[in-house]
Design a protein around this motif. Structure first.
Motif, PDB file in Angstrom:
ATOM      1  N   LYS A   1       0.816  -1.223   0.000  1.00 50.77           N
ATOM      2  CA  LYS A   1       0.000   0.000   0.000  1.00 50.77           C
ATOM      3  C   LYS A   1       0.847   1.268   0.000  1.00 50.77           C
ATOM      4  CE  LYS A   1      -4.502  -0.398  -0.260  1.00 50.77           C
ATOM      5  NZ  LYS A   1      -5.258   0.383  -1.271  1.00 50.77           N
ATOM      6  N   ASP A   2       2.134   1.140   0.349  1.00 50.54           N
ATOM      7  CA  ASP A   2       3.019   2.311   0.402  1.00 50.54           C
ATOM      8  C   ASP A   2       3.738   2.563  -0.914  1.00 50.54           C
ATOM      9  OD1 ASP A   2       2.322   2.642   3.031  1.00 50.54           O
ATOM     10  OD2 ASP A   2       4.048   1.563   3.830  1.00 50.54           O
ATOM     11  N   VAL A   3       3.521   1.707  -1.914  1.00 49.89           N
ATOM     12  CA  VAL A   3       4.263   1.811  -3.170  1.00 49.89           C
ATOM     13  C   VAL A   3       3.551   2.774  -4.119  1.00 49.89           C
ATOM     14  CG1 VAL A   3       5.122   0.550  -5.187  1.00 49.89           C
ATOM     15  CG2 VAL A   3       5.228  -0.492  -2.914  1.00 49.89           C
ATOM     16  N   THR A   4       4.178   3.919  -4.355  1.00 43.10           N
ATOM     17  CA  THR A   4       3.638   4.924  -5.266  1.00 43.10           C
ATOM     18  C   THR A   4       4.683   5.237  -6.332  1.00 43.10           C
ATOM     19  OG1 THR A   4       4.431   6.715  -3.839  1.00 43.10           O
ATOM     20  CG2 THR A   4       2.174   5.934  -3.495  1.00 43.10           C
ATOM     21  N   MET A   5       4.272   5.951  -7.379  1.00 43.49           N
ATOM     22  CA  MET A   5       5.197   6.356  -8.432  1.00 43.49           C
ATOM     23  C   MET A   5       6.231   7.306  -7.848  1.00 43.49           C
ATOM     24  SD  MET A   5       5.798   6.005 -11.728  1.00 43.49           S
ATOM     25  CE  MET A   5       4.515   6.075 -12.965  1.00 43.49           C
ATOM     26  N   GLU A   6       7.510   6.991  -8.083  1.00 43.81           N
ATOM     27  CA  GLU A   6       8.587   7.807  -7.532  1.00 43.81           C
ATOM     28  C   GLU A   6       9.239   8.604  -8.652  1.00 43.81           C
ATOM     29  OE1 GLU A   6      12.093   7.047  -4.317  1.00 43.81           O
ATOM     30  OE2 GLU A   6      12.000   5.677  -6.003  1.00 43.81           O
ATOM     31  N   LYS A   7       9.134   9.946  -8.551  1.00 44.67           N
ATOM     32  CA  LYS A   7       9.749  10.818  -9.547  1.00 44.67           C
ATOM     33  C   LYS A   7      10.446  11.969  -8.839  1.00 44.67           C
ATOM     34  CE  LYS A   7       6.895   9.926 -13.608  1.00 44.67           C
ATOM     35  NZ  LYS A   7       6.122  10.544 -14.710  1.00 44.67           N
ATOM     36  N   PRO A   8      11.517  12.483  -9.415  1.00 47.72           N
ATOM     37  CA  PRO A   8      12.234  13.593  -8.780  1.00 47.72           C
ATOM     38  C   PRO A   8      11.321  14.792  -8.556  1.00 47.72           C
ATOM     39  CG  PRO A   8      13.508  12.692 -10.595  1.00 47.72           C
ATOM     40  CD  PRO A   8      12.159  12.048 -10.664  1.00 47.72           C
ATOM     41  N   GLN A   9      11.554  15.498  -7.417  1.00 45.30           N
ATOM     42  CA  GLN A   9      10.721  16.651  -7.095  1.00 45.30           C
ATOM     43  C   GLN A   9      11.289  17.952  -7.644  1.00 45.30           C
ATOM     44  OE1 GLN A   9       9.483  16.914  -3.060  1.00 45.30           O
ATOM     45  NE2 GLN A   9       8.496  14.920  -3.078  1.00 45.30           N
ATOM     46  N   ASP A  10      12.517  17.971  -8.052  1.00 45.42           N
ATOM     47  CA  ASP A  10      13.008  19.111  -8.799  1.00 45.42           C
ATOM     48  C   ASP A  10      13.791  18.558  -9.977  1.00 45.42           C
ATOM     49  OD1 ASP A  10      15.318  18.207  -7.694  1.00 45.42           O
ATOM     50  OD2 ASP A  10      15.870  20.053  -6.683  1.00 45.42           O
ATOM     51  N   ALA A  11      13.977  19.349 -10.992  1.00 44.93           N
ATOM     52  CA  ALA A  11      14.555  18.791 -12.208  1.00 44.93           C
ATOM     53  C   ALA A  11      15.326  19.849 -12.976  1.00 44.93           C
ATOM     54  CB  ALA A  11      13.459  18.202 -13.094  1.00 44.93           C
ATOM     55  N   LYS A  12      16.413  19.418 -13.569  1.00 49.14           N
ATOM     56  CA  LYS A  12      17.130  20.214 -14.555  1.00 49.14           C
ATOM     57  C   LYS A  12      17.292  19.334 -15.781  1.00 49.14           C
ATOM     58  CE  LYS A  12      19.827  23.887 -12.414  1.00 49.14           C
ATOM     59  NZ  LYS A  12      21.180  24.448 -12.232  1.00 49.14           N
ATOM     60  N   VAL A  13      16.876  19.861 -16.917  1.00 48.11           N
ATOM     61  CA  VAL A  13      16.989  19.136 -18.173  1.00 48.11           C
ATOM     62  C   VAL A  13      17.767  20.017 -19.139  1.00 48.11           C
ATOM     63  CG1 VAL A  13      15.747  18.040 -20.069  1.00 48.11           C
ATOM     64  CG2 VAL A  13      14.797  17.959 -17.752  1.00 48.11           C
ATOM     65  N   ALA A  14      18.878  19.488 -19.647  1.00 50.72           N
ATOM     66  CA  ALA A  14      19.742  20.246 -20.561  1.00 50.72           C
ATOM     67  C   ALA A  14      20.159  21.579 -19.941  1.00 50.72           C
ATOM     68  CB  ALA A  14      19.042  20.481 -21.894  1.00 50.72           C
ATOM     69  N   GLY A  15      20.332  21.574 -18.611  1.00 50.41           N
ATOM     70  CA  GLY A  15      20.744  22.797 -17.928  1.00 50.41           C
ATOM     71  C   GLY A  15      19.622  23.761 -17.649  1.00 50.41           C
ATOM     72  N   ILE A  16      18.388  23.435 -18.058  1.00 53.02           N
ATOM     73  CA  ILE A  16      17.223  24.296 -17.841  1.00 53.02           C
ATOM     74  C   ILE A  16      16.460  23.792 -16.616  1.00 53.02           C
ATOM     75  CG2 ILE A  16      15.063  25.163 -18.806  1.00 53.02           C
ATOM     76  CD1 ILE A  16      17.435  26.213 -20.308  1.00 53.02           C
ATOM     77  N   LYS A  17      16.229  24.659 -15.642  1.00 52.02           N
ATOM     78  CA  LYS A  17      15.458  24.261 -14.471  1.00 52.02           C
ATOM     79  C   LYS A  17      13.987  24.167 -14.846  1.00 52.02           C
ATOM     80  CE  LYS A  17      14.585  25.284  -9.616  1.00 52.02           C
ATOM     81  NZ  LYS A  17      14.870  26.188  -8.476  1.00 52.02           N
ATOM     82  N   ILE A  18      13.377  23.019 -14.551  1.00 56.28           N
ATOM     83  CA  ILE A  18      11.977  22.775 -14.883  1.00 56.28           C
ATOM     84  C   ILE A  18      11.142  22.978 -13.623  1.00 56.28           C
ATOM     85  CG2 ILE A  18      10.333  21.147 -15.864  1.00 56.28           C
ATOM     86  CD1 ILE A  18      12.567  22.017 -17.783  1.00 56.28           C
ATOM     87  N   SER A  19      10.307  23.998 -13.627  1.00 53.62           N
ATOM     88  CA  SER A  19       9.431  24.232 -12.490  1.00 53.62           C
ATOM     89  C   SER A  19       8.230  23.285 -12.560  1.00 53.62           C
ATOM     90  CB  SER A  19       8.944  25.686 -12.476  1.00 53.62           C
ATOM     91  OG  SER A  19       8.197  25.971 -13.650  1.00 53.62           O
TER      92      SER A  19
END
Length: 816
Positions: free
Chosen positions: A506-524
């Motif tokens: 029941k504790d298993v959820t989709m795990e994705k980064p909470q902040d991101a930089k792609v190609a040096g661009i910060k993705i809000s």
């Protein structure tokens, strides 16, 4: 259950002591205090747990079918059986087949019990309350007799609500699979392997053993933090574990609080050298010898009883004092001091750390084949929750998934693949299949652990998968390594690593980064869902344009753009933008263009992949391009015919129209290339020499579209009017006018499923099932092959006088 004066007469009558090693029944002396209890795991014709209480010189006995549960809401059936002799409380071995109760018996728990009243009266009334002080079962319990006239005497074993109660109904039985007497598992007992004496208390510590505390968890991020206010450690690929030291011995607890001391029996003496009366240490259990995957090696070590290592990385309490509020580095210093006398290569080791240099540490960890690193803020306290003071950065994609079913195998194996999911609130979302990474042992373990159900536990399973699927209760958690998530949220190229018995499904959820930089661009807001139902986020879109960027710029760069932006996702407001606004990213270039009214305005265009990612950060999904490049805006180098079907026409109609257009162009001596748009239609495109202006290119496209429409008016129209498009394909030639745009190759489309516009060959077009069949997940493989669009660009077409004359003749003939 009626009893004869000889309490053990029934016990003795059922057994041939010349055949079985079970003790012969002789009543012992009755005792008022210090009463013992035992629980024996018994693999007879059906696995169960024999619960026995010492009373009046014998062991009162019940067969608990599913074993004891620490959940007060879980009532376990306990069938009263014959009384057993006190000597039976020490029995462990195998009862021969054919004898009563034939099968393997493990001494699963032992200790003392205290009754809460008159035992004889409780047995008569059918309600017995008592307190257990065992190695596994502790606290208040009750046995309640069920009403009914069955031949057998059915009771219910129920845990009372106290400090030892747990929410996990099977925490006791799943968390303990070795003997408290010999440390053997059921297989080892059955095979007659020699056991060892397991002491009840390995130290003389005087302090109270600390209670379980929820461990601090790390937040997944894309990049390691920089600066000397962070320390960085290896991300271990094992079982998280809290070691609670104190009076009564060391207990090893999982991240959810399960007591796995017996499963980690190889660490039995590891903590003895520590000079303290009590402590609570946070760490990770790993296999001492790693071959291949670290996690798979740990699974094998636990199965085989091989050596283990506990890597300690934090200290929560010491000698009765909580140190959780101390800064991270100070806690580390105290832990290092506590472990200063421990051998560096023993079963208990201090995890190493580096201050600062996060990106460099991460790069080295990945080069060494590690899973990643954990970065911790040096001045932060310890908190029993997931925080951003601890951050994990992974070298590869891997996480836990719930097993909800399997696909049957046509080969000699139990199943072809596991069907996986993650919880989204109260809904189990399907996340794809994993069909590799299994060995004979994992097949066997999984098959034994499966519990079938009739209906799917998933909310959304593709019909092709569901057709032959076998469904399971969503109770098992698998660790899986994979390359990426597809645009519809399913794993690609997954490999099974093992079961995670330490984590609740029941504790298993989709795990994705909470902040991101792609190609040096910060993705809000990187986890904002842009394509509802497809599991596609803003980060996924940015990653797509980073992946296809180099090829997309080669095919569609250096051209004025019109961007379709959907800041709140495709279900929100979407709008086109071609002029830069306030705060527009510098990665996108600007060019001044004179418009029809004689005024000039600034337009956007892209010259590098980073610009596409920057546009995605601003909510752009689709890229539409001019038919001319910025260095010669008045000389178009591309002609496109957009074949747009009316409602009611199918893919075969559109595909047939594309081949008709190709053949017409071929008759004029012009080569073309098709592109499926990700929508309903096909673009038939020509790469042109820049020898004519817009009027010539537009005029040629318009004339050809009308010639084809006049030749087959039931199939085609070259007029935009909705009334004239009914049951016809509109040959849209208007894309070839100055300032008009068409979808760019490899652009996403703001449509359900997140399709991608992809150039194809004519041969490939014959085999495609739809114009929207390509998704982001297909692009990695697609980029490994040559691009039909770019290859066509090596053969530029020319609108010669002869070509124009032939077209004009066609037009005259069609009107004559």
């Amino acid at each position: 259950m009626g009893k004869s004066p000889d309490k053990l007469a029934e016990y003795n009558a059922r057994r041939d002591f010349g055949q079985t090693d079970e003790p012969e029944g002789r009543a012992g002396a009755a005792r008022a205090g210090g009463l013992s209890f035992v629980v024996q795991k018994h693999a007879a014709s059906r696995l169960h747990y024999d619960f026995r209480l010492e009373w009046d010189g014998t062991l009162l006995s019940w067969a608990v079918t599913k074993g004891p549960s620490p959940d007060p809401g879980e009532k376990r059936l306990a069938v009263r059986t014959e009384d057993h002799p006190l000597d039976y409380g020490d029995f462990e071995g195998t009862i021969p087949k054919g004898q009563y109760g034939g099968g393997t018996v493990m001494l699963w728990d032992r200790g003392t019990w205290e009754h809460g009243g008159d035992v004889a009266a409780g047995l008569e009334k059918g309600k017995l309350k008592f307190t257990l002080q065992g190695e596994r079962m502790k606290g208040g319990w009750a046995l309640v007799r069920m009403r009914g006239g069955e031949k057998r005497e059915n009771w219910l074993l129920i845990k009372e609500r106290d400090d030892y109660a747990q929410d996990d109904a099977d925490a006791l039985t799943k968390g303990h699979d070795r003997s408290v007497k010999t440390g053997r598992d059921m297989d080892a007992i059955a095979q007659g392997e020699k056991g060892r004496d397991v002491p009840k208390d390995t130290t003389d510590r005087k302090g109270t053993r600390p209670k379980f505390r929820k461990p601090q968890l790390a937040t997944l991020v894309d990049a390691a933090p920089e600066g000397d206010d962070w320390i960085h450690e290896t991300k271990f690929d094992g079982y998280r574990c809290l070691a609670a030291l104190g009076k009564g011995g060391t207990r090893l607890l999982t991240r959810s609080g399960k007591d796995w001391t017996d499963r980690f029996a190889a660490l039995e003496d590891a903590f003895d050298p520590l000079p303290c009366d009590s402590a609570l240490i946070d760490g990770e259990v790993m296999a001492a010898r790693v071959s291949g995957s670290a996690f798979s090696s740990l699974q094998k070590a636990l199965s085989n009883g091989d050596p283990l290592v506990f890597f300690a990385f934090d200290l929560l309490a010491l000698d009765g004092e909580s140190v959780m509020n101390l800064p991270q580095l100070e806690r580390r210093e105290r832990l290092a001091e506590l472990m200063s006398g421990v051998p560096r290569d023993g079963p208990l080791r201090l995890s190493e750390h580096v201050v600062g240099h996060g990106p460099e540490v991460f790069e080295k960890a990945c080069e060494a084949g590690g899973e990643g690193i954990i970065s911790k803020r040096a001045d932060a306290p310890y908190r029993g929750t997931r925080t951003r003071n601890w951050r994990k950065v992974k070298c590869t994609k891997r996480q836990e998934f719930v097993i909800g079913g399997y696909s049957p195998s046509e080969k000699d194996r139990p199943f072809a693949s596991l069907l996986l999911g993650t919880w989204d609130d109260d809904v189990l979302r399907y996340r794809g299949r994993v069909g590799t990474g299994f060995d004979e042992r994992s097949f066997e373990r999984l098959e034994q652990a499966f519990t079938a159900r009739k209906t799917t536990p998933f909310a959304d399973v593709p019909k092709a998968v569901a057709r032959d699927a076998r469904w399971l209760r969503p109770e098992l958690v698998a660790e899986v390594d994979f390359t990426e998530f597809t645009s519809d949220g399913q794993i690609r190229h997954g490999s099974y690593l093992g079961l995670r018995d330490d984590k609740k499904a029941k504790d298993v959820t989709m795990e994705k980064p909470q902040d991101a930089k792609v190609a040096g661009i910060k993705i809000s807001s990187p986890d904002r869902e842009v394509f509802p139902g497809a599991g596609c986020t803003k980060r996924d879109i940015a990653c797509h344009y980073d992946r296809v960027g180099e090829r997309m710029i080669e095919a569609a760069g250096h051209r004025p753009l019109s961007l379709l932006r959907c800041p709140d996702g495709i279900d929100g407001d979407c709008f086109f933008q071609k002029h830069p606004g306030k705060g527009w990213p510098d990665a996108l270039e600007e060019i001044e263009i004179e418009e029809k009214d004689g005024k000039s305005d600034q337009y956007l265009y892209a010259t590098r992949a980073k610009a596409l990612v920057a546009a995605a950060q601003m909510g752009a999904i689709e890229f539409h391009i001019w038919g001319a490049r910025t260095d010669r805006l008045e000389r178009p180098d591309r002609m496109v015919f957009d074949l747009d079907p009316d409602e009611g026409l199918d893919w075969n109609d559109v595909r047939g129209a594309a081949f008709d257009m190709r053949d017409r162009l071929t008759d004029l001596g012009l080569a073309s290339v098709p592109m499926v748009t990700g929508g309903k239609g096909v673009h038939v495109c020509l790469h042109l020499r820049r020898s004519h202006g817009w009027d010539v290119v537009k005029g040629f496209a318009k004339t050809l579209a009308h010639v084809i429409a006049e030749a087959e008016p039931d199939r085609y129209t070259a007029t935009m009017s909705k009334a004239k498009r009914k049951r016809r394909i509109f040959i849209d030639w208007l894309r070839n006018e100055r300032g008009q745009t068409a979808i760019a190759p490899y652009s996403l489309r703001a449509r359900p499923g997140a399709p991608v516009a992809v150039p194809v060959t004519w041969e490939e077009l014959k085999k495609l099932d739809a114009p929207n069949g390509f998704t982001m997940g297909d692009m990695r493989e697609r980029l490994e092959d040559p691009c039909p669009w770019l290859e066509a660009g090596d053969d530029l077409q020319t609108l010669t006088q002869d070509t124009v004359a032939r077209l004009e003749k066609w037009s005259a003939d069609s009107q004559g």
